[in-house]
Write an enzyme that holds these catalytic residues in place. Structure first.
Site, PDB file in Angstrom:
ATOM      1  CB  THR A   1      -0.767   3.219   4.857  1.00 32.39           C
ATOM      2  OG1 THR A   1      -1.284   4.020   5.668  1.00 32.39           O
ATOM      3  CG2 THR A   1      -1.044   3.318   3.458  1.00 32.39           C
ATOM      4  N   GLY A   2      -1.912   0.232   3.726  1.00 32.04           N
ATOM      5  CA  GLY A   2      -1.473  -0.968   2.814  1.00 32.04           C
ATOM      6  C   GLY A   2      -2.843  -1.970   2.681  1.00 32.04           C
TER       7      GLY A   2
ATOM      8  N   GLY B   1       3.214   2.073  -0.734  1.00 33.47           N
ATOM      9  CA  GLY B   1       1.833   2.561  -0.865  1.00 33.47           C
ATOM     10  C   GLY B   1       2.032   4.320  -0.608  1.00 33.47           C
TER      11      GLY B   1
ATOM     12  CE  LYS C   1       4.228  -7.809   0.829  1.00 31.19           C
ATOM     13  NZ  LYS C   1       3.584  -6.723   1.398  1.00 31.19           N
TER      14      LYS C   1
ATOM     15  CD  GLU D   1       3.327   3.449   5.954  1.00 26.95           C
ATOM     16  OE1 GLU D   1       2.639   2.635   5.472  1.00 26.95           O
ATOM     17  OE2 GLU D   1       4.604   3.287   5.471  1.00 26.95           O
TER      18      GLU D   1
ATOM     19  N   GLY E   1       2.083  -2.928   8.019  1.00 31.05           N
ATOM     20  CA  GLY E   1       2.835  -4.090   6.800  1.00 31.05           C
ATOM     21  C   GLY E   1       4.170  -3.671   6.537  1.00 31.05           C
ATOM     22  CB  ALA E   2       7.266  -4.325   5.799  1.00 29.53           C
ATOM     23  CG  ASP E   3       6.658  -1.905   0.373  1.00 28.70           C
ATOM     24  OD1 ASP E   3       5.826  -2.380  -0.078  1.00 28.70           O
ATOM     25  OD2 ASP E   3       7.044  -1.016   0.808  1.00 28.70           O
TER      26      ASP E   3
HETATM   27  C1  5RP Z   1       2.736   1.708   2.731  1.00 32.86           C
HETATM   28  C2  5RP Z   1       3.752   0.646   3.214  1.00 32.86           C
HETATM   29  C3  5RP Z   1       2.934  -0.680   3.357  1.00 32.86           C
HETATM   30  O1  5RP Z   1       3.093  -1.175   4.565  1.00 32.86           O
HETATM   31  C4  5RP Z   1       3.552  -1.656   2.327  1.00 32.86           C
HETATM   32  O2  5RP Z   1       3.712  -1.050   0.920  1.00 32.86           O
HETATM   33  C5  5RP Z   1       2.996  -3.211   2.325  1.00 32.86           C
HETATM   34  O3  5RP Z   1       1.732  -2.864   1.735  1.00 32.86           O
HETATM   35  P1  5RP Z   1       0.739  -4.141   1.492  1.00 32.86           P
HETATM   36  O4  5RP Z   1       0.298  -4.502   2.706  1.00 32.86           O
HETATM   37  O5  5RP Z   1      -0.073  -3.640   0.590  1.00 32.86           O
HETATM   38  O6  5RP Z   1       1.772  -4.948   0.606  1.00 32.86           O
HETATM   39  O7  5RP Z   1       4.766   0.858   3.627  1.00 32.86           O
HETATM   40  O8  5RP Z   1       3.613   3.077   2.416  1.00 32.86           O
END
Ligand code: 5RP
Length: 217
Positions: A28-29, A97, A121, A103, A82-84
């Protein structure tokens, strides 16, 4: 290149990992949204997808990709998300997200976790990004107090997850031992999932950089 262009580049690279006639796990994201868009030319070769959120499900279906329940498969070959934040051990903070629980579930049954990020990131130490924790609504104040007592700065997010729960974002953590923190917080009564992904970390990391996409395995 701006951040969105880096996300598109890394998403394009991730498409190369999709095998014909496979079922894939999809995160997600915004980076994953770029990945879904990049699937368009090969969408007829994808058997189905298992999705980690209602938002991703809608996007996959809009493209014409069949979405199935995780309960209809016994494993997935790949999970793309993805990841934060991600560190050099491939441990992550996720949940910006709000989809962290689904996830983590989809990632747990996937043979290969392919993490797609732009270079912003990648961090030395996890914790600059506020750590999301999904909690049962009844426990949101007790968990909040526990975090404060430990000296952290919890903030209630004005958001309801796809599972009907709350999110607390925790500032002020320097997560040097990600596995320990993941296990510890996950054991608190009322916590559904903590957004530390260390026990099931990424296997392949694709980083969108100014000099092209870098692959780390
Ligand atoms: C959602 C997540 C996303 O992978 C994370 O927030 C990264 O999002 P983005 O690609 O919009 O930067 O963990 O729960």
């Amino acid at each position: 290149m701006n951040q969105n262009e880096l996300k598109k580049a890394v998403a394009q690279e991730a498409v190369k990992y999709v095998k014909p006639n496979s079922v894939l796990g999809v995160g997600t994201g915004s980076t994953v949204n770029c990945f879904i868009d990049a699937l368009a030319p090969i969408k007829d070769q994808i058997k189905a997808a298992v999705s980690s959120s209602e938002a991703t499900t809608a996007r996959l279906k809009d493209l014409g990709i069949k979405v199935i329940s995780l309960n209809d498969v016994d494993h997935l070959d790949i999970y793309i998300d993805g990841a934060d934040e991600i560190n050099e051990n491939m441990e992550m903070i996720k949940g910006g997200g709000g989809a962290l629980t689904r996830e983590k579930i989809v990632a747990s049954v996937s043979k290969q976790f392919i993490c797609i990020v732009d270079e912003s990131k990648v961090v030395k130490e996890l914790g600059r990004f506020p750590l999301p924790i999904e909690v049962i609504p009844m426990a949101k104040e007790s968990i909040f107090r526990k975090l404060k007592d430990l000296g952290f700065e919890p903030v209630h997010r004005d958001f309801t997850t796809d599972n009907g729960n709350c999110i607390i974002d925790v500032k002020g953590m320097n997560i040097t031992n990600a596995r320990e923190w993941e296990e510890k917080i996950n054991n608190w009564v009322g916590v559904v999932t903590v957004g530390i992904f260390a026990n099931r970390k990424a296997d392949v990391l694709l980083i969108g950089t100014e000099n092209g996409v870098k692959t780390v395995k």
